[in-house]
Design a protein around this motif. Structure first.
Motif, PDB file in Angstrom:
ATOM      1  N   ARG A  67      11.916  -3.321  -0.785  1.00 28.26           N
ATOM      2  CA  ARG A  67      11.371  -3.612   0.537  1.00 28.26           C
ATOM      3  C   ARG A  67      11.950  -2.727   1.632  1.00 28.26           C
ATOM      4  NH1 ARG A  67      14.814  -8.032  -0.501  1.00 28.26           N
ATOM      5  NH2 ARG A  67      16.415  -8.433   1.082  1.00 28.26           N
ATOM      6  N   PHE A  68      13.209  -2.330   1.512  1.00 30.74           N
ATOM      7  CA  PHE A  68      13.798  -1.505   2.562  1.00 30.74           C
ATOM      8  C   PHE A  68      13.187  -0.101   2.562  1.00 30.74           C
ATOM      9  CE2 PHE A  68      17.160  -4.582   1.381  1.00 30.74           C
ATOM     10  CZ  PHE A  68      17.251  -5.243   2.596  1.00 30.74           C
ATOM     11  N   ALA A  69      13.025   0.490   1.391  1.00 30.40           N
ATOM     12  CA  ALA A  69      12.405   1.816   1.313  1.00 30.40           C
ATOM     13  C   ALA A  69      10.931   1.749   1.723  1.00 30.40           C
ATOM     14  CB  ALA A  69      12.545   2.382  -0.095  1.00 30.40           C
ATOM     15  N   LEU A  70      10.228   0.716   1.267  1.00 28.56           N
ATOM     16  CA  LEU A  70       8.817   0.592   1.630  1.00 28.56           C
ATOM     17  C   LEU A  70       8.641   0.316   3.114  1.00 28.56           C
ATOM     18  CD1 LEU A  70       7.531  -1.566  -1.378  1.00 28.56           C
ATOM     19  CD2 LEU A  70       7.211   0.889  -1.016  1.00 28.56           C
ATOM     20  N   LEU A  71       9.582  -0.405   3.704  1.00 25.75           N
ATOM     21  CA  LEU A  71       9.490  -0.689   5.136  1.00 25.75           C
ATOM     22  C   LEU A  71       9.640   0.583   5.962  1.00 25.75           C
ATOM     23  CD1 LEU A  71       9.238  -2.911   7.275  1.00 25.75           C
ATOM     24  CD2 LEU A  71      11.719  -3.160   7.208  1.00 25.75           C
ATOM     25  N   ARG A  72      10.596   1.438   5.588  1.00 28.37           N
ATOM     26  CA  ARG A  72      10.761   2.721   6.316  1.00 28.37           C
ATOM     27  C   ARG A  72       9.549   3.621   6.120  1.00 28.37           C
ATOM     28  NH1 ARG A  72      16.152   2.092   4.274  1.00 28.37           N
ATOM     29  NH2 ARG A  72      15.610   3.410   2.496  1.00 28.37           N
ATOM     30  N   LYS A  73       9.025   3.646   4.913  1.00 26.62           N
ATOM     31  CA  LYS A  73       7.870   4.498   4.642  1.00 26.62           C
ATOM     32  C   LYS A  73       6.639   4.005   5.392  1.00 26.62           C
ATOM     33  CE  LYS A  73       5.297   6.563   0.815  1.00 26.62           C
ATOM     34  NZ  LYS A  73       5.109   6.605  -0.665  1.00 26.62           N
ATOM     35  N   ASN A  80       0.815  -1.224   0.000  1.00 29.86           N
ATOM     36  CA  ASN A  80       0.000   0.000   0.000  1.00 29.86           C
ATOM     37  C   ASN A  80       0.841   1.264   0.000  1.00 29.86           C
ATOM     38  OD1 ASN A  80      -2.591  -1.206  -0.012  1.00 29.86           O
ATOM     39  ND2 ASN A  80      -2.411  -1.671   2.162  1.00 29.86           N
ATOM     40  N   GLU A  81       2.136   1.137   0.234  1.00 27.80           N
ATOM     41  CA  GLU A  81       3.033   2.301   0.199  1.00 27.80           C
ATOM     42  C   GLU A  81       3.664   2.511  -1.164  1.00 27.80           C
ATOM     43  OE1 GLU A  81       3.218   4.326   2.652  1.00 27.80           O
ATOM     44  OE2 GLU A  81       2.020   3.092   4.022  1.00 27.80           O
ATOM     45  N   ILE A  82       3.399   1.645  -2.141  1.00 29.32           N
ATOM     46  CA  ILE A  82       3.951   1.817  -3.490  1.00 29.32           C
ATOM     47  C   ILE A  82       3.251   3.008  -4.142  1.00 29.32           C
ATOM     48  CG2 ILE A  82       4.247   0.743  -5.743  1.00 29.32           C
ATOM     49  CD1 ILE A  82       4.326  -1.962  -4.387  1.00 29.32           C
ATOM     50  N   PRO A  83       3.991   4.008  -4.575  1.00 29.73           N
ATOM     51  CA  PRO A  83       3.326   5.252  -5.045  1.00 29.73           C
ATOM     52  C   PRO A  83       2.624   5.109  -6.383  1.00 29.73           C
ATOM     53  CG  PRO A  83       5.717   5.410  -5.276  1.00 29.73           C
ATOM     54  CD  PRO A  83       5.451   4.140  -4.544  1.00 29.73           C
ATOM     55  N   TRP A  84       3.047   4.200  -7.263  1.00 31.51           N
ATOM     56  CA  TRP A  84       2.455   4.133  -8.596  1.00 31.51           C
ATOM     57  C   TRP A  84       1.231   3.213  -8.678  1.00 31.51           C
ATOM     58  CZ3 TRP A  84       7.472   2.420  -7.570  1.00 31.51           C
ATOM     59  CH2 TRP A  84       7.642   1.031  -7.516  1.00 31.51           C
ATOM     60  N   LEU A  85       0.815   2.650  -7.546  1.00 34.05           N
ATOM     61  CA  LEU A  85      -0.378   1.803  -7.547  1.00 34.05           C
ATOM     62  C   LEU A  85      -1.598   2.641  -7.199  1.00 34.05           C
ATOM     63  CD1 LEU A  85       0.821  -1.488  -5.804  1.00 34.05           C
ATOM     64  CD2 LEU A  85       0.533  -1.035  -8.238  1.00 34.05           C
ATOM     65  N   SER A  86      -2.626   2.546  -8.020  1.00 35.40           N
ATOM     66  CA  SER A  86      -3.851   3.317  -7.785  1.00 35.40           C
ATOM     67  C   SER A  86      -4.858   2.549  -6.942  1.00 35.40           C
ATOM     68  CB  SER A  86      -4.488   3.710  -9.126  1.00 35.40           C
ATOM     69  OG  SER A  86      -4.763   2.537  -9.898  1.00 35.40           O
ATOM     70  N   GLU A  87      -4.851   1.220  -7.032  1.00 41.25           N
ATOM     71  CA  GLU A  87      -5.793   0.416  -6.267  1.00 41.25           C
ATOM     72  C   GLU A  87      -5.147  -0.085  -4.981  1.00 41.25           C
ATOM     73  OE1 GLU A  87      -6.868  -2.976  -8.535  1.00 41.25           O
ATOM     74  OE2 GLU A  87      -4.809  -3.698  -8.754  1.00 41.25           O
ATOM     75  N   ALA A  88      -5.980  -0.407  -4.005  1.00 42.78           N
ATOM     76  CA  ALA A  88      -5.483  -0.899  -2.730  1.00 42.78           C
ATOM     77  C   ALA A  88      -4.969  -2.323  -2.892  1.00 42.78           C
ATOM     78  CB  ALA A  88      -6.585  -0.844  -1.681  1.00 42.78           C
ATOM     79  N   VAL A  89      -3.919  -2.628  -2.150  1.00 43.89           N
ATOM     80  CA  VAL A  89      -3.323  -3.960  -2.183  1.00 43.89           C
ATOM     81  C   VAL A  89      -4.000  -4.810  -1.121  1.00 43.89           C
ATOM     82  CG1 VAL A  89      -1.196  -5.289  -1.949  1.00 43.89           C
ATOM     83  CG2 VAL A  89      -1.144  -3.025  -3.003  1.00 43.89           C
ATOM     84  N   THR A  90      -4.539  -5.929  -1.515  1.00 45.43           N
ATOM     85  CA  THR A  90      -5.248  -6.838  -0.622  1.00 45.43           C
ATOM     86  C   THR A  90      -4.593  -8.221  -0.696  1.00 45.43           C
ATOM     87  OG1 THR A  90      -6.821  -7.413  -2.361  1.00 45.43           O
ATOM     88  CG2 THR A  90      -7.405  -5.573  -0.919  1.00 45.43           C
ATOM     89  N   PRO A  91      -4.909  -9.110   0.244  1.00 47.01           N
ATOM     90  CA  PRO A  91      -4.329 -10.459   0.171  1.00 47.01           C
ATOM     91  C   PRO A  91      -4.660 -11.212  -1.108  1.00 47.01           C
ATOM     92  CG  PRO A  91      -5.223 -10.060   2.360  1.00 47.01           C
ATOM     93  CD  PRO A  91      -5.619  -8.887   1.520  1.00 47.01           C
TER      94      PRO A  91
END
Length: 433
Positions: free
Chosen positions: A301-307, A276-287
């Motif tokens: 993963r490291f940048a997304l983990l900090r964000k 859900n922290e990926i900036p270029w995704l418009s839809e929500a990430v679900t399982p």
């Protein structure tokens, strides 16, 4: 031989006489009385024969220790369970026999000897490039990994073995080879390269370790969950995404571990928080759709983990600020209600600081710090419910002592007060008499 002189080996005397006792002929030295055997006599300076001890003459082959035999049987059973090569099995038997007979392990408990068998198998696998985790041995023996590690270090030091260190990549690679999903075993749409599968599974396990999923868990279900998700994400087609873990294990010809299903759910929860922290995704990430984004999540993963951690901290601070005015309004409302219900003797309304100070004195439930952070160990997020200690119920006999304050609480009317005072005066007069 007629010129040979027999001499006693004790005193060197040649005065040897024949003293037959019963049916056994004996040669006895007449000077010292030593009973000589024919093999102990000397022909001048050269010996005629040699002494043979009784134990050497009638000794049989020594049988191995019963505990050693049982230990070798357990070691063989573990080798069959892990399906190792025959060379590894033979090497582990040699190490176990040498370590068992060493003075450091000869007088130890049976549990330590059983762990010693597992350690010999572990070092044999590492020496023959068959990497297995130490936790795998501890799970097979149902022993604490710390105990296995201590005995393993002691055994390697005593036997002077230089065992190579094994990383998580080697362990997952060895585990991935058990899955029959190559192009020779399954159709092309289900086939996958072992190296690519291992690389993605290793990255997924490292992410799970950062999210406290690996902590205190058995390694095989975690590796199975990582390989399953990595296999789906490398070619996220509808056929792969619709294939459940049970069918995947049937196709790969491996036995399914029940905890792997829970590990998959936990890994998908972590991936959704990062996805859900990926900036270029418009839809929500679900399982249901997170497997398609697994490659990008692991790559960044490291940048997304900090964000994700910064976003969670900001959301927590905002919720605390929003909860503050609500709490103050609730406290003010309680003060108004208390002011209306105040008695005539004390019609002073309570204030907000007094109400807050009273609430501080009351013991409340301990806060769960696992809900305040983004990732926490599973035992913190879902702690086990502790049993409430019930107070001991004392038996009432009717002869218990009653305090004055408790007696005053039972008095209801002025008549009862007068009767109680008269009763006390009568009791006091009788005591004087």
């Amino acid at each position: 031989m007629s010129d040979a002189v027999l001499r006693c080996p004790g005193c060197g005397s040649s005065n040897i006489v024949d003293d037959t006792f019963g049916c056994n002929p004996q040669l006895v030295c007449a000077d010292c009385g030593n009973v000589l055997s024919e093999g102990a006599l000397t022909n001048g300076d050269n010996p005629v024969g040699t002494d043979v001890s009784y134990s050497r003459s009638v000794a049989v082959a020594r049988k191995p220790c019963l505990n050693l035999v049982k230990g070798l049987q357990r070691l063989k059973a573990m080798c069959r369970f892990l399906r190792v090569h025959k060379e590894i099995e033979e090497l582990s038997h040699v190490y176990y026999t040498d370590a068992y007979q060493h003075e450091s392990f000869i007088q130890v408990s049976l549990q330590k000897k059983e762990v010693l068998a597992g350690c010999c198998l572990l070092v044999s696998c590492r020496l023959r490039n068959w990497p297995i985790a130490m936790t795998t041995i501890s799970c097979l023996l149902d022993v604490d990994p710390m105990t296995v590690g201590a005995i393993y270090k002691e055994m390697v030091r005593i036997l002077h073995i230089e065992a190579p260190l094994v990383g998580i990549t080697d362990v997952i690679e060895a585990h991935a080879q058990e899955y029959k999903i190559s192009s020779l075993d399954v159709p092309e749409e289900l086939a996958e390269n072992s190296k690519d599968l291992t690389k993605r599974a290793v990255a997924l396990v490292e992410l799970a370790a950062d999210a406290w999923i690996v902590t205190g868990r058995r390694p095989i279900p975690i590796m199975m969950a990582a390989i399953y998700l990595a296999w789906q994400s490398l070619k996220p087609s509808k056929h792969r995404l619709n294939l459940s873990l049970d069918k995947f294990c049937q196709v790969a010809k491996v036995n399914k571990h029940k905890p792997a299903t829970k590990r998959i759910t936990e890994m998908k929860g972590v991936l959704c928080k990062l996805g859900n922290e990926i900036p270029w995704l418009s839809e929500a990430v679900t399982p249901s759709n997170v497997v398609r984004q697994l490659g990008d999540i692991l790559q960044y993963r490291f940048a997304l983990l900090r964000k994700a951690m910064r976003t969670h901290e900001t959301a927590s601070q905002t919720s605390e600020l929003e909860a503050g005015p609500t709490l103050n309004a609730f406290a003010a409302e309680q003060c108004e209600l208390n002011a209306e219900r105040s008695s005539d003797s004390d019609d002073r309304p309570c204030t907000v600081p007094e109400l807050q100070s009273d609430n501080k004195d009351q013991p409340g439930p301990e806060p769960n710090w696992g809900k305040r952070v983004l990732f926490a160990p599973p035992c913190v997020i879902k702690p086990k419910k502790r049993r409430m200690e019930r107070p001991e119920q004392l038996e009432v006999t009717g002869y218990e002592e009653i305090s004055d304050s408790e007696i005053d609480s039972y008095i209801r009317t002025p008549r009862e007060a007068r009767e109680f005072a008269l009763t006390q005066n009568l009791l006091a007069e009788r005591e004087k008499l």
